[in-house]
Design an enzyme around this catalytic site. Structure first.
Site, mmCIF file in Angstrom:
data_model
loop_
_atom_site.group_PDB
_atom_site.id
_atom_site.type_symbol
_atom_site.label_atom_id
_atom_site.label_comp_id
_atom_site.label_asym_id
_atom_site.label_seq_id
_atom_site.Cartn_x
_atom_site.Cartn_y
_atom_site.Cartn_z
ATOM 1 C CD GLU A 113 -2.853 0.961 2.478
ATOM 2 O OE1 GLU A 113 -3.531 1.958 2.776
ATOM 3 O OE2 GLU A 113 -2.868 -0.101 3.134
ATOM 4 C CD GLU A 114 -1.095 5.182 -0.224
ATOM 5 O OE1 GLU A 114 -0.955 4.975 -1.422
ATOM 6 O OE2 GLU A 114 -2.007 5.871 0.248
#
Length: 414
Positions: free
Chosen positions: A361-362
């Protein structure tokens, strides 16, 4: 911005009580149905938890970023999709607001208050860093024609707008990148594919988006041509990486809590698991891991809040440390449960699955390490160059005096 400490502590208690009570009921429903009900979104919106971090002038509660993370830490002990709703809705305004014109600012306010849902739309199957975007736009008059594909877009199916990033045809790197607020309203040439069947974070919709000559008005652009990655990376991704790191801390705390409860309850051969040194070691290691990661997350949060030069490096560093910590903590927590933890009837099973998503994530840790290394090397080079330029200049060497010719008497004395 200052906040009333009594009110803040009351808010923390309120969120904690909800996470442990109604939040767990919602979590069971999400797991059973594989979907986040609209009623849950509305409940979070009505409580004001989707607008905790935004400034008051945008309709938010104006809670400073480091203090907001204390709240996200608690929310993150709940179901991952609940955390995702709070995290994303409290973050996308950061990317939009600095670049929004008067008309777009009204949309930002609606995003803050939860009237509309905006999905951050950067990731592509064939691009990994943002600078290598392959989705393109071609400008003809007042219209961009969008072509390309996006994937792993959280809330990309149900959102009202995509905050979408592409580049002008023929450009490379950061040059020519654009940020667009594209309405999810069945635009010509836009195909939305539901790709929500995931290992964890069940219930959050994820989309694959395909665009073929999709018309988008130029007025939908945030900022200027060439500022697309500035919108994406500084406005959203930098603080969002810190937020993901804190969500890893919160979920690790939940895993540790479940492990301790089980260790205090479970008996083998007449002794509680909690009495066994190997289990005590696991619990102690988890405690130290969580505390260390949490401290770095707050350091990164303060650096971002203060606009420190190393905020970007600390943001990525905090995510590196926190998600690696989460992997270790959840693995040990599951091991403490033994075979029981592998069954879905035990909450640790869901926590273990949800934890894996934060590894990418990210941006993966591989990307984060590249960001940190680049920043560290650049700082070292700049420091070395500054030191070299500040060093005093040595005076020009003077001609050596001629050596006198020794006299016979002198030679004799020698």
């Amino acid at each position: 911005m200052s906040i009333d400490e009594n009110d803040f502590q009351q808010l923390k208690s309120e969120i904690d009580a909800w996470v442990r009570g109604p939040g767990e009921v919602w979590a069971e429903r999400i797991e059973a149905e594989g979907d986040v009900p609209r009623a849950l979104y509305e409940e979070l919106r009505d409580k004001g938890w989707l607008s905790l971090a935004a400034p008051v002038e945008l309709g938010g509660r104006g809670i400073p970023f480091p203090r907001y993370l204390e709240l996200l830490e608690i929310v993150s002990r709940s179901h991952a999709s609940i955390r995702m709703l709070v995290h994303v809705n409290n973050g996308t305004w950061r990317a939009m607001e600095p670049f929004a014109n008067t008309e777009q600012r009204e949309l930002v306010k609606k995003a803050v208050t939860g009237e509309v849902l905006v999905a951050f739309t950067l990731t592509e199957a064939t691009a990994g860093t943002g600078a290598d975007l392959r989705s393109t736009v071609r400008r003809e008059g007042d219209t961009y024609y969008l072509n390309g594909e996006k994937h792993l877009i959280t809330f990309g199916v149900k959102c009202d707008y995509w905050l979408l990033f592409a580049r002008l045809e023929g450009t490379t790197g950061r040059d020519g990148t654009v940020a667009l607020l594209v309405p999810n309203t069945g635009l010509p040439g836009a195909e939305v594919i539901d790709d929500s069947h995931t290992m964890g974070v069940r219930g959050t919709d994820h989309a694959i988006l395909e665009f073929t000559e999709t018309p988008v008005p130029v007025s939908a652009r945030l900022g200027e041509e060439g500022q697309g990655l500035e919108v994406a990376l500084g406005g959203f991704l930098l603080p969002s990486r810190v937020s993901v790191a804190m969500s890893a801390v919160g979920l690790a705390e939940r895993a540790q809590e479940l492990a301790i409860e089980y260790a205090l309850r479970r008996e083998t051969f007449g002794r509680k698991l909690a009495e066994r040194p190997v289990i005590q070691n696991y619990i102690a290691e988890n405690y130290a891991d969580i505390a260390a990661a949490r401290a770095l997350v707050f350091e990164a949060a303060r650096a971002y809040e203060n606009g420190a030069a190393d905020a970007g490096a600390l943001s990525s560093a905090s995510k590196i440390v926190a998600v690696d910590m989460l992997a270790r903590v959840t693995d040990k927590a599951l091991q403490i449960h033994g075979g029981q933890g592998y069954w879905a009837r035990n909450p640790i099973e869901r926590v273990y699955r949800d934890a894996r998503a934060q590894r990418f994530e990210e941006g993966t840790n591989e990307i984060q390490k590249a960001v940190v290394a680049r920043a560290v090397l650049a700082e070292y080079a700049a420091t070395a160059a500054a030191a070299a330029s500040a060093a005093p200049t040595s005076p020009a060497p003077t001609a050596a005096a001629p050596t006198p010719t020794a006299t016979p008497k002198a030679e004799a004395r020698a």
